[in-house]
Design an enzyme around this catalytic site. Sequence first.
Site, mmCIF file in Angstrom:
data_model
loop_
_atom_site.group_PDB
_atom_site.id
_atom_site.type_symbol
_atom_site.label_atom_id
_atom_site.label_comp_id
_atom_site.label_asym_id
_atom_site.label_seq_id
_atom_site.Cartn_x
_atom_site.Cartn_y
_atom_site.Cartn_z
ATOM 1 N N ARG A 129 -51.131 22.332 56.610
ATOM 2 C CA ARG A 129 -51.584 23.271 57.639
ATOM 3 C C ARG A 129 -51.941 24.588 56.975
ATOM 4 O O ARG A 129 -51.092 25.224 56.366
ATOM 5 C CB ARG A 129 -50.495 23.477 58.698
ATOM 6 N N HIS A 172 -54.571 33.028 62.509
ATOM 7 C CA HIS A 172 -53.214 33.350 62.063
ATOM 8 C C HIS A 172 -53.168 34.839 61.726
ATOM 9 O O HIS A 172 -52.834 35.246 60.623
ATOM 10 C CB HIS A 172 -52.814 32.497 60.863
ATOM 11 N N GLU A 230 -48.888 31.635 67.214
ATOM 12 C CA GLU A 230 -47.915 32.558 67.789
ATOM 13 C C GLU A 230 -48.530 33.745 68.541
ATOM 14 O O GLU A 230 -48.415 34.918 68.138
ATOM 15 C CB GLU A 230 -46.968 33.076 66.703
ATOM 16 N N ASN A 234 -42.954 26.629 66.046
ATOM 17 C CA ASN A 234 -42.460 27.344 64.863
ATOM 18 C C ASN A 234 -41.029 27.788 65.186
ATOM 19 O O ASN A 234 -40.829 28.669 66.028
ATOM 20 C CB ASN A 234 -43.326 28.572 64.562
ATOM 21 N N TYR A 253 -37.244 29.023 63.695
ATOM 22 C CA TYR A 253 -36.462 29.559 62.579
ATOM 23 C C TYR A 253 -35.006 29.780 62.971
ATOM 24 O O TYR A 253 -34.100 29.583 62.178
ATOM 25 C CB TYR A 253 -37.083 30.848 62.057
ATOM 26 N N GLU A 294 -43.821 24.956 61.848
ATOM 27 C CA GLU A 294 -43.164 25.824 60.867
ATOM 28 C C GLU A 294 -41.648 25.743 61.018
ATOM 29 O O GLU A 294 -41.146 25.779 62.152
ATOM 30 C CB GLU A 294 -43.563 27.304 61.019
ATOM 31 N N TRP A 336 -42.294 25.604 56.387
ATOM 32 C CA TRP A 336 -42.819 26.913 56.034
ATOM 33 C C TRP A 336 -42.006 27.449 54.875
ATOM 34 O O TRP A 336 -40.802 27.703 55.026
ATOM 35 C CB TRP A 336 -42.749 27.923 57.200
ATOM 36 N N GLU A 363 -45.222 38.156 53.051
ATOM 37 C CA GLU A 363 -44.434 38.005 54.266
ATOM 38 C C GLU A 363 -44.605 39.213 55.179
ATOM 39 O O GLU A 363 -43.657 39.903 55.544
ATOM 40 C CB GLU A 363 -42.965 37.769 53.919
ATOM 41 N N TRP A 364 -45.894 39.447 55.546
ATOM 42 C CA TRP A 364 -46.228 40.474 56.520
ATOM 43 C C TRP A 364 -45.580 41.820 56.233
ATOM 44 O O TRP A 364 -45.684 42.299 55.077
ATOM 45 C CB TRP A 364 -45.960 39.954 57.934
HETATM 46 O O1 LIG Z 1 -41.595 34.955 58.840
HETATM 47 C C1 LIG Z 1 -41.863 33.690 58.321
HETATM 48 C C2 LIG Z 1 -43.084 33.091 59.015
HETATM 49 C C3 LIG Z 1 -44.380 33.843 58.714
HETATM 50 O O2 LIG Z 1 -44.585 33.961 57.324
HETATM 51 C C4 LIG Z 1 -45.533 33.076 59.385
HETATM 52 O O3 LIG Z 1 -46.808 33.578 59.046
HETATM 53 C C5 LIG Z 1 -45.390 33.120 60.899
HETATM 54 O O4 LIG Z 1 -46.147 32.101 61.526
HETATM 55 C C6 LIG Z 1 -43.944 33.056 61.312
HETATM 56 N N1 LIG Z 1 -43.474 33.059 62.556
HETATM 57 C C7 LIG Z 1 -42.143 33.143 62.481
HETATM 58 C C8 LIG Z 1 -41.233 33.209 63.662
HETATM 59 N N2 LIG Z 1 -41.653 34.300 64.470
HETATM 60 C C9 LIG Z 1 -41.530 35.615 64.032
HETATM 61 C C10 LIG Z 1 -42.622 36.195 63.436
HETATM 62 C C11 LIG Z 1 -42.567 37.529 63.044
HETATM 63 C C12 LIG Z 1 -41.417 38.273 63.240
HETATM 64 C C13 LIG Z 1 -40.327 37.671 63.829
HETATM 65 C C14 LIG Z 1 -40.374 36.339 64.213
HETATM 66 C C15 LIG Z 1 -41.756 33.170 61.179
HETATM 67 N N3 LIG Z 1 -42.897 33.090 60.463
#
Ligand SMILES: OC[C@@H]1[C@@H](O)[C@H](O)[C@@H](O)c2nc(CNc3ccccc3)cn21
Length: 453
Positions: free
Chosen positions: A74, A118, A163, A295, A297, A361, A407, A414-415
């Site tokens: 993906r 994305h 998301e 997704n 976590y 993810e 993921w 990482e943003w």
């Molecule tokens: O943070 C890990 C990953 C990120 O690298 C991906 O690009 C994204 O799709 C992604 N979504 C989450 C869960 N949602 C979330 C996203 C940003 C801040 C807090 C939670 C985690 N992640």
Amino acid sequence: MIFPEDFVWGAATASYQIEGAVKEDGRGQSIWDTFSHTPGKVVDGDTGDVACDHYHRYKDDIGLMRELRLGAYRFSIAWPRIQPDGAGPVNPRGLAFYDKLVDELLAAEISPYATLYHWDLPQALEDRGGWTNRDTAYRFADYAAAVHDRLGDRVHTWATLNEPWVSAYLGYGNGVHAPGRRDPAEAMRSAHHLLLGHGLAARRLRPGTVMLVVNSAPVLTPAQVGDPSAVPSEADAAAVHRIHALLTRQFLDPAVHGTYPAEVLEAAARNGGTEHIRDGDLALINAPIDLIGINYYNPCVVESGPGLPADAAWPGSEDVRFAAADAPTTAMGWPIVPDGLSRLLIRLSHDYPEVGLMVTENGAAFDDVVENGRVHDADRLAYLDGHLREVWRAVQAGADLRGYLVWSLLDNFEWAEGYRRRFGIVHVDYPTQTRVLKDSALWYRDVIARNGL
Ligand SMILES: OC[C@@H]1[C@@H](O)[C@H](O)[C@@H](O)c2nc(CNc3ccccc3)cn21
């Protein structure tokens, strides 16, 4: 624990997080280029300018995917490579990159799963309001159609959005993500226009398989984290119900059922009004889809109580206190609660039986050390093992779960956390761009070979 014979094993990444080459071959500027270059927005002032240099190294990276025997990969397509200003003619050099990427994946017998958005919105569209502007939804659908016209003969699985909750509430609500705007009403408008874009685009991706990818979580009280039978107070149960509506149902109910939860309409009415929700919009959003991408976590732990501070406002969550879970945490500070995944998948399979599910993810950040050319990431391996056991349990419980994508394939940008947080099963040494398969990658390869644990 053996999975169904056709269960899909894969990995996921995203364009701005791995590609680099941000000014190459006609790529336009995205909101994340703008945001990451704005002082104070990203840890250590990191940007995606180079990232994993995947734009130039994609053949070697696909070689790693083949070594792991991934069944699917993906990735996301950078809209600013396809339409540098978010509209108008396609940039042939930008599209050519994804054409080559797809052909290389197919040659490696890996199914390409393309995410169209994305988070890297063309800055030119943000300059015209971004997702607060209804027109952006229509621009997104045109972009989706242009990409599908070129790749749809070889890419058969499409995610429209990644998301939309994050895009709307972190991008326009609390400003932690690009474009960094902080207005609850703008967040709610953006959420609606993202959904509108999803619905408009979904119709233009057929005959492909179409999914909407959401960040979702079981919403639990602190007591329920460790004890699913714990009975919450009436006030805590109301907090759980409200946040589940705002986090998950706000997106899946419109997309799958063509309705908004009352909690969302009430929050919108209190935050800027509902004029942006036009007659006919929900029918447009409710385009048929085949899969929901999940997704996951960690769970979302809440109880009744004072809401978030004003500057972190999440419209509708005013009387909800976000609580800690009694669980170990990852390097992101996120609680590790594997059975939250099975609880979520079983719940969603009951709430949305019309569509299949895919874990698009799941993964964890831990601090990694390279020693003698190896990365012994036991914590990440344990996280993945624990969550895969819950995926198996959800399948056994009857969830229509099609696959699992870890993921992430590579450590990446990482943003707002920049490069200090590593989610990859493959280590990236950014100064040299050297890749090293972590122990978790070697373990995942064996899971794929066995089709189970
Ligand atoms: O943070 C890990 C990953 C990120 O690298 C991906 O690009 C994204 O799709 C992604 N979504 C989450 C869960 N949602 C979330 C996203 C940003 C801040 C807090 C939670 C985690 N992640």
